[in-house]
Motif scaffolding. Structure first.
Motif, short mmCIF file in Angstrom:
data_model
loop_
_atom_site.label_atom_id
_atom_site.label_comp_id
_atom_site.label_asym_id
_atom_site.label_seq_id
_atom_site.Cartn_x
_atom_site.Cartn_y
_atom_site.Cartn_z
N THR A 53 -5.87 2.66 -11.57
CA THR A 53 -6.29 3.48 -10.42
C THR A 53 -5.91 2.83 -9.09
O THR A 53 -5.71 3.51 -8.10
N GLY A 54 -5.81 1.49 -9.09
CA GLY A 54 -5.42 0.79 -7.87
C GLY A 54 -4.01 1.12 -7.43
O GLY A 54 -3.69 1.10 -6.24
N LEU A 55 -3.16 1.47 -8.40
CA LEU A 55 -1.77 1.83 -8.09
C LEU A 55 -1.60 3.32 -7.82
O LEU A 55 -0.51 3.76 -7.42
N ASP A 56 -2.65 4.09 -8.07
CA ASP A 56 -2.58 5.55 -7.92
C ASP A 56 -2.79 5.92 -6.45
O ASP A 56 -3.82 6.45 -6.05
N SER A 57 -1.78 5.61 -5.64
CA SER A 57 -1.87 5.85 -4.20
C SER A 57 -0.51 6.28 -3.65
O SER A 57 0.50 5.60 -3.87
N PHE A 58 -0.50 7.39 -2.94
CA PHE A 58 0.75 7.89 -2.35
C PHE A 58 1.31 6.89 -1.34
O PHE A 58 2.52 6.68 -1.25
N ALA A 59 0.41 6.24 -0.58
CA ALA A 59 0.86 5.29 0.45
C ALA A 59 1.62 4.11 -0.16
O ALA A 59 2.55 3.58 0.45
N LEU A 60 1.26 3.72 -1.39
CA LEU A 60 1.91 2.58 -2.03
C LEU A 60 3.36 2.86 -2.39
O LEU A 60 4.15 1.93 -2.59
N VAL A 162 -0.07 -2.48 2.88
CA VAL A 162 -1.06 -2.99 1.92
C VAL A 162 -2.41 -3.18 2.60
O VAL A 162 -3.46 -2.84 2.04
N TYR A 163 -2.39 -3.72 3.83
CA TYR A 163 -3.65 -3.90 4.57
C TYR A 163 -4.32 -2.56 4.84
O TYR A 163 -5.56 -2.44 4.73
N SER A 164 -3.54 -1.55 5.18
CA SER A 164 -4.10 -0.22 5.42
C SER A 164 -4.83 0.28 4.18
O SER A 164 -5.92 0.85 4.27
N LEU A 165 -4.23 0.05 3.01
CA LEU A 165 -4.86 0.46 1.75
C LEU A 165 -6.14 -0.32 1.51
O LEU A 165 -7.18 0.25 1.16
N ALA A 166 -6.09 -1.65 1.71
CA ALA A 166 -7.25 -2.50 1.43
C ALA A 166 -8.39 -2.27 2.41
O ALA A 166 -9.56 -2.48 2.06
N SER A 167 -8.07 -1.83 3.62
CA SER A 167 -9.09 -1.65 4.65
C SER A 167 -9.82 -0.32 4.54
O SER A 167 -10.76 -0.07 5.28
N GLY A 168 -9.33 0.53 3.66
CA GLY A 168 -9.97 1.83 3.51
C GLY A 168 -9.38 2.91 4.37
O GLY A 168 -10.00 3.96 4.58
N GLY A 169 -8.16 2.69 4.87
CA GLY A 169 -7.47 3.77 5.57
C GLY A 169 -7.21 3.56 7.05
O GLY A 169 -7.09 4.54 7.79
N ILE A 239 6.00 13.03 12.68
CA ILE A 239 7.00 13.88 12.00
C ILE A 239 6.94 13.66 10.49
O ILE A 239 7.09 14.61 9.71
N PHE A 240 6.76 12.40 10.08
CA PHE A 240 6.61 12.12 8.66
C PHE A 240 5.69 10.92 8.46
O PHE A 240 5.40 10.17 9.40
N THR A 241 5.23 10.73 7.22
CA THR A 241 4.34 9.63 6.89
C THR A 241 5.15 8.36 6.65
O THR A 241 6.39 8.40 6.57
N ALA A 242 4.46 7.23 6.49
CA ALA A 242 5.14 5.97 6.21
C ALA A 242 5.90 6.04 4.88
O ALA A 242 7.00 5.49 4.76
N THR A 243 5.33 6.72 3.91
CA THR A 243 5.99 6.86 2.61
C THR A 243 7.27 7.68 2.73
O THR A 243 8.32 7.32 2.19
N GLU A 244 7.20 8.79 3.46
CA GLU A 244 8.40 9.61 3.68
C GLU A 244 9.43 8.83 4.50
O GLU A 244 10.64 8.93 4.25
N ALA A 245 8.95 8.03 5.45
CA ALA A 245 9.86 7.22 6.27
C ALA A 245 10.59 6.19 5.41
O ALA A 245 11.77 5.90 5.65
N SER A 246 9.91 5.65 4.41
CA SER A 246 10.55 4.66 3.53
C SER A 246 11.68 5.30 2.74
O SER A 246 12.73 4.69 2.51
N LEU A 284 2.60 -5.42 -9.96
CA LEU A 284 1.65 -6.10 -10.84
C LEU A 284 0.64 -6.90 -10.01
O LEU A 284 -0.56 -6.92 -10.32
N LEU A 285 1.12 -7.54 -8.96
CA LEU A 285 0.22 -8.27 -8.06
C LEU A 285 -0.80 -7.32 -7.42
O LEU A 285 -1.99 -7.64 -7.33
N ILE A 286 -0.31 -6.17 -6.97
CA ILE A 286 -1.21 -5.20 -6.34
C ILE A 286 -2.24 -4.70 -7.34
O ILE A 286 -3.44 -4.61 -7.04
N ALA A 287 -1.79 -4.39 -8.55
CA ALA A 287 -2.70 -3.85 -9.58
C ALA A 287 -3.81 -4.84 -9.90
O ALA A 287 -5.00 -4.50 -9.91
N THR A 288 -3.45 -6.09 -10.19
CA THR A 288 -4.46 -7.09 -10.55
C THR A 288 -5.35 -7.44 -9.36
O THR A 288 -6.55 -7.69 -9.52
#
Length: 429
Positions: A53-60, A162-169, A239-246, A284-288
């Protein structure tokens, strides 16, 4: 509570000490901690579930795309053009190649979002030129290693995502904007330290570039630099999100690499393979790390640590200093990604209670951990930079010290002058 904390800490440290990979150390110590309070099967099942579930994120999704874009840029001739442009602008100054190193690292690191990519690309290309002009391998490696970390502060930056994800948004756009001034300040500080070293060692000046040379190299580098405008401009403008920008960054860099005629299908296969390897480790680092973060929350460990910190002082500046010291120590032994995922939930509520902006604290955390990338025993950027320069860590430590001092001074400035971080995000809100 004390038992859980001791098991988590001791098992993690022991696993690292015997050479267990960081991701496995985090996962095993998380399971060991859970076994104190629940049965074996639920403990394993819960940790596995939290990893998934930790990897189940669109932002990642932005991370593998930015990693791939960085790999394409590293092989696609972008670094050479940025070095040529920087050399045309400042190469004629006394010790000009040292300034070229820092400026190119800021530009290439910002475009690729990877300190390792910047270290390998710039060290491999610029290192032989610096050696030819009389720079020691140790000085070149020290400067390359420290300057490469500026790309983790100047956006786009995977670790800020990663910080954005860990901080709760916390807003990724705000974090990206907040990184500009601290990153530029860090680069300016490193150039000042290099200037003092250059004056002491009396390094020679390079050839003065003509206006036509500057113009030509700028035009060669402009398509690469324009990627920053596309990615950051699109995110900030909504115009687009960080994921779309990537994803856009991947397509743009790939087209550019073929236009520069630096990429072919054989090279592209190698780039994809290298990207998959890097992303496998990172994910794997993010998941654990996400699993450990949940385990710590389940065992109320963050609350205990927060209470201890608040018991030490009720002064915001003292608390920030203590957190800085802890993060500097953590950075010596832990990679940035797990450090951010594990320690953000612990420290962020504490500093927010003192009125610290979460965006500001994100920059503080990343700058602390950037220092760790340049320090033994785990500093990945240090090992890469030393290997490329063909020297040893022991020999590089002496020229590293002035740059460490600069990084710490800039860190303290950013910590205690919030406007350096939050001024630009405030303008675009």
């Amino acid at each position: 509570m004390i038992t859980e904390i001791l098991i988590l800490l001791i098992s993690f440290v022991l696993l690292l000490a015997i050479g267990t990979p960081v991701a496995w150390s985090i996962g095993i110590s998380s399971v060991a901690t859970m076994l104190v309070t629940i049965d074996t099967l639920p403990a394993f099942t819960t940790v596995a579930q939290r990893m998934a579930t930790g990897l189940d994120s669109f932002a990642l999704l932005a991370i593998p795309f930015f990693v791939l874009a960085g790999q394409i840029m590293n092989q696609g001739g972008i670094a050479q053009r940025l070095i040529a442009f920087a050399k045309a602008v400042v190469g004629s100054l006394p010790g000009g190649l040292s300034y070229v190193n820092v400026i190119t690292a800021m530009l290439f690191g910002a475009i690729s979002g990877s300190a390792l990519a910047a270290t390998s690309a710039i060290g491999g290309i610029l290192g032989p030129h610096m050696k030819k002009e009389g720079y020691s391998k140790e000085f070149s490696a020290a400067l390359n290693v420290t300057s490469s970390t500026t790309g983790l502060i100047i956006p786009p930056s995977n670790i800020l995502i990663v910080y954005s994800l860990a901080s709760g948004g916390v807003s990724i756009a705000a974090l990206f904007m907040a990184g500009y001034l601290p990153g530029i300040l860090m680069g300016a500080g490193l150039m000042l330290a290099a200037a003092i070293w250059v004056k002491k060692k009396k390094y020679a000046s390079g050839e003065k570039s003509t206006f036509s040379q500057v113009s030509r190299t700028f035009m060669d580098a402009f398509p690469s630099l324009f990627l920053l405008v596309v990615v950051i401009g699109g995110i900030v403008a909504g115009i687009f999100t960080a994921t779309e920008a990537s994803g856009i960054a991947v397509v743009y860099s790939l087209v550019l690499a073929f236009v520069y005629r630096e990429m072919n299908m054989k090279k592209l296969y190698s780039v994809f393979l290298s990207s998959v390897r890097t992303n496998s480790v990172v994910m794997l680092l993010i998941a654990t790390s996400m699993a450990m973060s949940w385990v710590m929350s389940y065992e109320d460990i963050p609350q205990v640590i927060s209470s201890v910190l608040l018991g030490l002082s009720d002064n915001k500046y003292v608390i920030l200093l203590i957190i800085n010291l802890i993060l500097l120590f953590v950075g010596m032994f832990m990679d940035m990604t797990p450090a951010v995922l594990i320690f953000t939930p612990i420290f962020l509520p504490v500093v927010v209670d003192f009125g610290v902006d979460p965006v500001h604290f994100g920059i503080i955390m990343v700058m602390n951990l950037c220092v760790g990338l340049c320090t033994p025993p785990v500093g990945s950027v240090l090992f890469v930079g030393v290997g490329i320069a063909g020297t040893t860590i022991q020999k590089v430590l002496k020229p590293l010290i002035p740059f460490f001092v600069v990084m710490i001074i800039v860190l303290l400035l950013v910590t205690y002058i919030p406007g350096i971080s939050v001024w630009l995000p405030g303008l675009v809100e």
